[in-house]
Scaffold this active site. Structure first.
Site, PDB file in Angstrom:
ATOM      1  N   GLU A   1       0.818  -1.208   0.000  1.00 23.73           N
ATOM      2  CA  GLU A   1       0.000   0.000   0.000  1.00 23.73           C
ATOM      3  C   GLU A   1       0.852   1.259   0.000  1.00 23.73           C
ATOM      4  O   GLU A   1       0.418   2.311  -0.465  1.00 23.73           O
ATOM      5  CB  GLU A   1      -0.921  -0.008   1.225  1.00 23.73           C
ATOM      6  CG  GLU A   1      -2.119   0.909   1.090  1.00 23.73           C
ATOM      7  CD  GLU A   1      -3.160   0.663   2.164  1.00 23.73           C
ATOM      8  OE1 GLU A   1      -4.273   0.216   1.810  1.00 23.73           O
ATOM      9  OE2 GLU A   1      -2.880   0.899   3.346  1.00 23.73           O
TER      10      GLU A   1
ATOM     11  N   HIS B   1       7.320 -27.089  -0.289  1.00 24.07           N
ATOM     12  CA  HIS B   1       6.656 -28.208  -0.951  1.00 24.07           C
ATOM     13  C   HIS B   1       5.550 -27.746  -1.889  1.00 24.07           C
ATOM     14  O   HIS B   1       4.826 -28.577  -2.449  1.00 24.07           O
ATOM     15  CB  HIS B   1       6.108 -29.174   0.105  1.00 24.07           C
ATOM     16  CG  HIS B   1       7.181 -29.773   0.950  1.00 24.07           C
ATOM     17  ND1 HIS B   1       7.694 -31.031   0.715  1.00 24.07           N
ATOM     18  CD2 HIS B   1       7.873 -29.276   2.000  1.00 24.07           C
ATOM     19  CE1 HIS B   1       8.637 -31.291   1.608  1.00 24.07           C
ATOM     20  NE2 HIS B   1       8.773 -30.239   2.394  1.00 24.07           N
TER      21      HIS B   1
ATOM     22  N   LYS C   1     -13.859   0.882  -4.036  1.00 20.81           N
ATOM     23  CA  LYS C   1     -14.952   1.341  -3.183  1.00 20.81           C
ATOM     24  C   LYS C   1     -16.006   2.074  -4.003  1.00 20.81           C
ATOM     25  O   LYS C   1     -17.211   1.864  -3.809  1.00 20.81           O
ATOM     26  CB  LYS C   1     -14.420   2.250  -2.079  1.00 20.81           C
ATOM     27  CG  LYS C   1     -13.523   1.556  -1.076  1.00 20.81           C
ATOM     28  CD  LYS C   1     -13.035   2.537  -0.013  1.00 20.81           C
ATOM     29  CE  LYS C   1     -12.082   1.890   0.960  1.00 20.81           C
ATOM     30  NZ  LYS C   1     -11.582   2.847   1.977  1.00 20.81           N
TER      31      LYS C   1
END
Length: 439
Positions: free
Chosen positions: A281, A302, A416
């Site tokens: 961010e 793995h 948003k």
């Protein structure tokens, strides 16, 4: 104090001169952070926060935590992003992974999962629970939904007057829906200062209150951060935050666009999640920035080990080692030795883990993956305070070297706006019409 080694980040891709070439930019970044002369300078309250947190505030947080511990079987911390990840990182690192902390902390408001919220409400039925709600505005969608649901549930169980005694709001000093509600209902409150952004807020009441409720020593956490604040205050060759910021930017300039934060202790999973937000961010702007990823080894060897070893060479690793485990587990011998492990019988599990770490680091460096190595002494409050502040300070320096404002987040507003338009939120009528035309 944590240790930082960049020797295995140097070699075919960058050399020490490439790192040192960024020292003037790093020194200027430190001056800008100290003097408030860089971009985003209205969000620098975190820089001297450890040394300037008043004892009266710490005592108030401790007293509030004690009251919640006394009255509650479990406490729900409601928040998203930096209002959740910092506390989660510290609690997970310090706690027993198979037993609850002194007062269990569960989290809500970090997602919009209907099943998650249903199951949380079912879990809370019949329990004495409290709420710590963290939101500067009180209108951020994810935590606001969770708070509306859990507030209603708590009030239905206890009545409004009694429920208000078990709700703590951490919010803006004067403005916003949550501040208004807290004033009307008489909630205990703490302030999110305007000059501290969410991803830098773990050492404020945002992180300190849930951590204290969980039973951990917030004074020791702040002491560790204070020591790192002093150690990284001035530019120079011994400033570890500066060296980390310079090295990762030198690697980025050479074409290494992805940084993988690696740990070999499962307790550090959420520290990596917090780190990803902090750097993603802060730096991901103007089509720039290192992409922050993370793995938990040896588990992820793995699954991701093959790609890291032989995949596209656009990555570098920052490995966090914990020098000392808190406990001892010795591998037993076995007469049959069907699993072939008698060659390590009598060894500590941690010794085997450290050889897995060392072998992997050597293999990855040999495979062309530059490696930055950070060592912390042990997992306790002081060391966690050190590494949290180390990463915060290095993030500010690194963002300024990159040439972006590390303290804003304009990109997150786009989703948003679209979400509000799709949900037909009042005031978004034009946006609703426009986005529906795209569907």
């Amino acid at each position: 104090m944590i240790k930082l080694n960049i020797d295995h980040a140097l070699g075919n891709v960058i050399n020490r001169a490439d790192v040192e070439a960024l020292s003037p930019a790093a020194a200027k970044a430190i001056d800008d952070l100290n003097n408030g002369t860089g971009a985003g300078n209205d969000f620098l309250g975190w820089v001297n926060l450890p040394s300037q947190t008043p004892d009266s505030l710490i005592a108030d947080i401790e007293a509030t935590a004690a009251a919640l511990q006394r009255d509650c079987e479990v406490v729900v911390a409601i928040g998203i992003g930096g209002s959740y990840l910092g506390a989660k990182a510290v609690i997970e690192a310090l706690g027993n992974q198979f037993a609850p902390t002194k007062t269990p902390i569960v989290f809500a408001g970090q997602n919009i999962g209907e099943d998650y919220l249903f199951e949380l409400q079912e879990y809370l039925k019949g329990k004495k629970f409290g709420i710590i709600v963290i939101s500067k505005s009180g209108t951020t969608t994810e935590p606001a939904i969770a708070f509306r649901l859990l507030k209603e549930q708590l009030e239905a169980a206890l009545g409004k007057a009694e429920a208000s005694k078990r709700i703590v709001a951490i919010t803006d000093a004067k403005r916003g829906a949550l501040r208004q509600l807290a004033t009307e209902e008489g909630y205990k409150t703490f302030v999110i200062e305007d000059n501290v952004g969410g991803r830098f807020s773990v050492l404020t009441p945002v992180g300190l209150l849930p951590i204290a409720v969980a039973g951990f020593d917030i004074r020791a956490l702040l002491d560790g951060a204070k020591a790192m604040e002093a150690a990284t205050a001035k530019a120079g060759a011994d400033n570890l935050a500066q060296l980390y910021a310079e090295t990762r930017n030198a690697l980025y300039n050479s074409g290494k666009k992805i940084e993988i934060l690696v740990n070999y202790n499962p307790k550090l999973h959420f520290l990596a999640e917090w780190w990803k937000q902090l750097y993603g961010e802060s730096e991901g702007k103007e089509h720039k920035g290192i992409f922050p990823a993370a793995v938990d080894n040896s588990t992820d060897l793995h699954s991701m080990g093959q790609w890291i070893q032989d995949g596209e060479r656009t990555i570098f690793e920052t490995v966090i080692s914990v020098a000392k485990s808190a406990h001892e587990v010795i591998i037993p011998g076995d007469d049959a030795n069907l699993d072939g492990l008698n060659y390590i019988a009598g060894k500590h599990v941690d010794e085997v883990n450290k050889m897995a770490e060392l072998g992997t680091r050597i293999a990855h460096v040999d495979g062309g993956v530059p490696n930055i190595h950070i060592t912390i002494e042990t997992l306790d409050e002081k060391n966690l305070g050190e590494i949290i502040y180390f990463f915060e300070k290095a993030c500010g320096i690194s963002g300024y070297i990159l040439g972006v404002n590390p303290f804003n987040q304009p990109g997150v507003e786009d989703y948003k706006r679209n979400m509000f338009a799709l949900l037909a939120k009042p005031g978004y009528e034009k946006e609703t019409e426009a986005i529906r035309a795209k569907l």
